[in-house]
Design an enzyme around this catalytic site. Structure first.
Site, PDB file in Angstrom:
ATOM      1  N   LYS A  12       0.471  -5.118   8.891  1.00 50.01           N
ATOM      2  CA  LYS A  12       1.830  -4.604   8.302  1.00 50.01           C
ATOM      3  C   LYS A  12       2.376  -3.840   9.387  1.00 50.01           C
ATOM      4  O   LYS A  12       1.949  -2.786   9.790  1.00 50.01           O
ATOM      5  CB  LYS A  12       1.487  -3.742   7.026  1.00 50.01           C
ATOM      6  CG  LYS A  12       3.151  -3.471   6.335  1.00 50.01           C
ATOM      7  CD  LYS A  12       2.619  -2.869   4.908  1.00 50.01           C
ATOM      8  CE  LYS A  12       4.031  -2.678   4.117  1.00 50.01           C
ATOM      9  NZ  LYS A  12       4.531  -1.711   4.744  1.00 50.01           N
ATOM     10  N   GLN A  65      -6.116  -1.585   2.758  1.00 48.01           N
ATOM     11  CA  GLN A  65      -5.318  -1.338   4.105  1.00 48.01           C
ATOM     12  C   GLN A  65      -6.213  -0.163   4.849  1.00 48.01           C
ATOM     13  O   GLN A  65      -6.705   0.812   4.317  1.00 48.01           O
ATOM     14  CB  GLN A  65      -3.859  -0.936   3.933  1.00 48.01           C
ATOM     15  CG  GLN A  65      -3.199  -1.090   5.195  1.00 48.01           C
ATOM     16  CD  GLN A  65      -1.764  -0.346   5.070  1.00 48.01           C
ATOM     17  OE1 GLN A  65      -1.764   0.889   4.795  1.00 48.01           O
ATOM     18  NE2 GLN A  65      -0.741  -0.881   5.402  1.00 48.01           N
ATOM     19  N   CYS A 124       3.138   2.626   9.653  1.00 51.34           N
ATOM     20  CA  CYS A 124       3.394   4.182   8.968  1.00 51.34           C
ATOM     21  C   CYS A 124       4.057   5.078  10.058  1.00 51.34           C
ATOM     22  O   CYS A 124       3.442   5.210  11.308  1.00 51.34           O
ATOM     23  CB  CYS A 124       1.682   4.839   8.666  1.00 51.34           C
ATOM     24  SG  CYS A 124       1.959   6.642   8.074  1.00 51.34           S
ATOM     25  N   ASN A 132       9.479  -6.938   3.693  1.00 50.90           N
ATOM     26  CA  ASN A 132       9.487  -5.911   3.066  1.00 50.90           C
ATOM     27  C   ASN A 132      10.369  -4.824   3.382  1.00 50.90           C
ATOM     28  O   ASN A 132      10.989  -4.876   4.332  1.00 50.90           O
ATOM     29  CB  ASN A 132       7.847  -5.237   3.388  1.00 50.90           C
ATOM     30  CG  ASN A 132       7.929  -3.777   2.879  1.00 50.90           C
ATOM     31  OD1 ASN A 132       7.224  -2.761   3.708  1.00 50.90           O
ATOM     32  ND2 ASN A 132       7.927  -3.637   1.660  1.00 50.90           N
ATOM     33  N   GLY A 133      10.921  -4.143   2.280  1.00 49.49           N
ATOM     34  CA  GLY A 133      12.034  -3.270   2.540  1.00 49.49           C
ATOM     35  C   GLY A 133      13.195  -3.436   1.588  1.00 49.49           C
ATOM     36  O   GLY A 133      13.642  -4.627   1.601  1.00 49.49           O
ATOM     37  N   PRO A 163       0.605  -1.090   0.026  1.00 56.83           N
ATOM     38  CA  PRO A 163       0.083   0.390  -0.056  1.00 56.83           C
ATOM     39  C   PRO A 163       1.004   1.253   0.039  1.00 56.83           C
ATOM     40  O   PRO A 163       1.808   1.334   0.720  1.00 56.83           O
ATOM     41  CB  PRO A 163      -0.685   0.036   1.413  1.00 56.83           C
ATOM     42  CG  PRO A 163       0.103  -1.151   2.227  1.00 56.83           C
ATOM     43  CD  PRO A 163       1.048  -2.236   1.249  1.00 56.83           C
ATOM     44  N   ALA A 187       0.715   5.363  -0.029  1.00 58.85           N
ATOM     45  CA  ALA A 187      -0.365   6.551   0.198  1.00 58.85           C
ATOM     46  C   ALA A 187       0.178   7.447  -1.120  1.00 58.85           C
ATOM     47  O   ALA A 187       1.087   7.947  -1.431  1.00 58.85           O
ATOM     48  CB  ALA A 187       0.020   7.291   1.235  1.00 58.85           C
ATOM     49  N   ARG A 226       8.669   0.919  -3.257  1.00 58.23           N
ATOM     50  CA  ARG A 226       8.698   2.147  -3.879  1.00 58.23           C
ATOM     51  C   ARG A 226       9.423   1.750  -5.179  1.00 58.23           C
ATOM     52  O   ARG A 226       9.283   2.585  -6.251  1.00 58.23           O
ATOM     53  CB  ARG A 226      10.003   2.888  -3.169  1.00 58.23           C
ATOM     54  CG  ARG A 226       9.464   3.778  -1.868  1.00 58.23           C
ATOM     55  CD  ARG A 226      10.637   4.328  -1.007  1.00 58.23           C
ATOM     56  NE  ARG A 226      11.493   3.342  -0.514  1.00 58.23           N
ATOM     57  CZ  ARG A 226      12.733   3.365  -0.429  1.00 58.23           C
ATOM     58  NH1 ARG A 226      13.407   4.794  -0.440  1.00 58.23           N
ATOM     59  NH2 ARG A 226      13.513   2.418   0.319  1.00 58.23           N
TER      60      ARG A 226
END
Length: 312
Positions: free
Chosen positions: A143, A75, A105, A204-205, A21, A23, A229
């Site tokens: 998440k 999400q 977040c 993730n990352g 997700p 934003a 990203r």
């Protein structure tokens, strides 16, 4: 990376390669590019449970989907268990069999509200949110980050508590809240989560290539990866994993402009696609001049004309 089906609380997902997700970006037309490229599951932008409660039009706009996107995942963020459950049970979320709870977040406005990564510091409340959302009948995922700072790592214990509350999967962003999206990914903490729970764990990352994904999976033992990203400049990155043929870039962009215009109004389409095409021309010769012209485009038609010129 070995692709394999994955099941989330009874919901069958075609593979273990997810779109995060994001934003401001993962609206329906963008998700569809990623899904056509082979992403097994794509998540909406994060949606406010309170926004749903009070009938926010901006919130509703984030939830556009069709039967072509199946299964689809939303999400949700918030800090009030009853409001979160009501959101899960709302008509607006009925098309979404999977609900992901944002506990990662790092944005100050979200954090100071006790939402997002702030929930890492309040496990009892996080557990209550998950257990209430599970009562809605949705497949609930979480998440999370590995902690709010390096001296407050909570990964394994927190994930275990989320599993105990009924979460069907956890995605772990291997950075702390204070690092935002920079710095090394702590694979050891993701590995600790994988050892601590029986539900699937998604890493993730820092995944910008198949090699990055392979390395992260080798180091963590996770069940799959989530790309964030890297998809902004190349939403067809999923093709590198799945073998789905890439569309010509101009064809992809023209389709995205047209599909965005079918879902959103002219102003949104223009503003959104200006920033997307700016991502897509990055690294090209003359990119700076193209960007200057892009951001002066007044309409989708002007954008289409410029795209035809750039990618002639």
């Amino acid at each position: 990376m070995k692709l394999k089906p994955i099941v989330i609380g009874g919901v069958a997902i075609r593979n273990n390669l997810f779109l995060a997700p994001l934003a401001g970006y993962t609206n329906y037309p963008f998700r569809r590019i990623c899904e056509r490229s082979g992403a097994g599951l794509a998540f909406t932008e994060m949606v406010s449970a309170k926004g749903l409660k009070y009938g926010s039009e901006n919130t509703r706009a984030l939830l556009y989907t069709t039967e072509e996107e199946s299964p689809c995942a939303v999400q949700l963020f918030g800090s009030e268990p009853d409001v979160m459950r009501a959101a899960c049970e709302s008509a607006e979320l009925s098309p979404f069999p999977v609900v992901d709870i944002n506990m990662g977040c790092p944005v100050p406005k979200i954090y100071k509200n006790g939402e997002g990564s702030a929930l890492l510091e309040n496990p009892p409340l996080a557990e209550k949110i998950v257990s209430e959302c599970v009562r809605s009948g949705k497949a609930v995922t979480v998440k999370m980050r590995i902690g709010v700072s390096a001296d407050k790592l909570v990964s394994a214990e927190f994930a275990k508590r989320m599993e105990g509350a009924g979460a069907a999967l956890v995605t772990v962003h291997g950075r702390t809240r204070d690092k935002y999206y920079s710095g090394e990914v702590n694979a050891a903490e993701i590995a600790a989560v994988k050892r601590s729970v029986k539900i699937p764990v998604i890493a993730n990352g820092g995944v910008f290539s198949v090699a990055d994904a392979d390395r992260l999976l080798d180091e963590t033992g996770a069940d799959g990866v989530m790309i964030a990203r890297a998809a902004l400049s190349d939403p067809q990155i999923f093709c590198d994993f799945t073998g789905v043929p890439r569309e010509d870039k101009k064809t992809m962009i023209v389709r995205q402009i047209k599909e965005t215009g079918q879902v959103f109004d002219e102003r949104f389409t223009t503003v959104f696609m200006r920033k997307m095409v700016a991502f897509y021309v990055k690294g090209m010769r003359g990119a700076s001049a193209y960007k200057e012209r892009l951001f002066s485009c007044p309409s989708p038609e002007a954008l289409l004309s410029l795209v035809e010129e750039i990618f002639a």
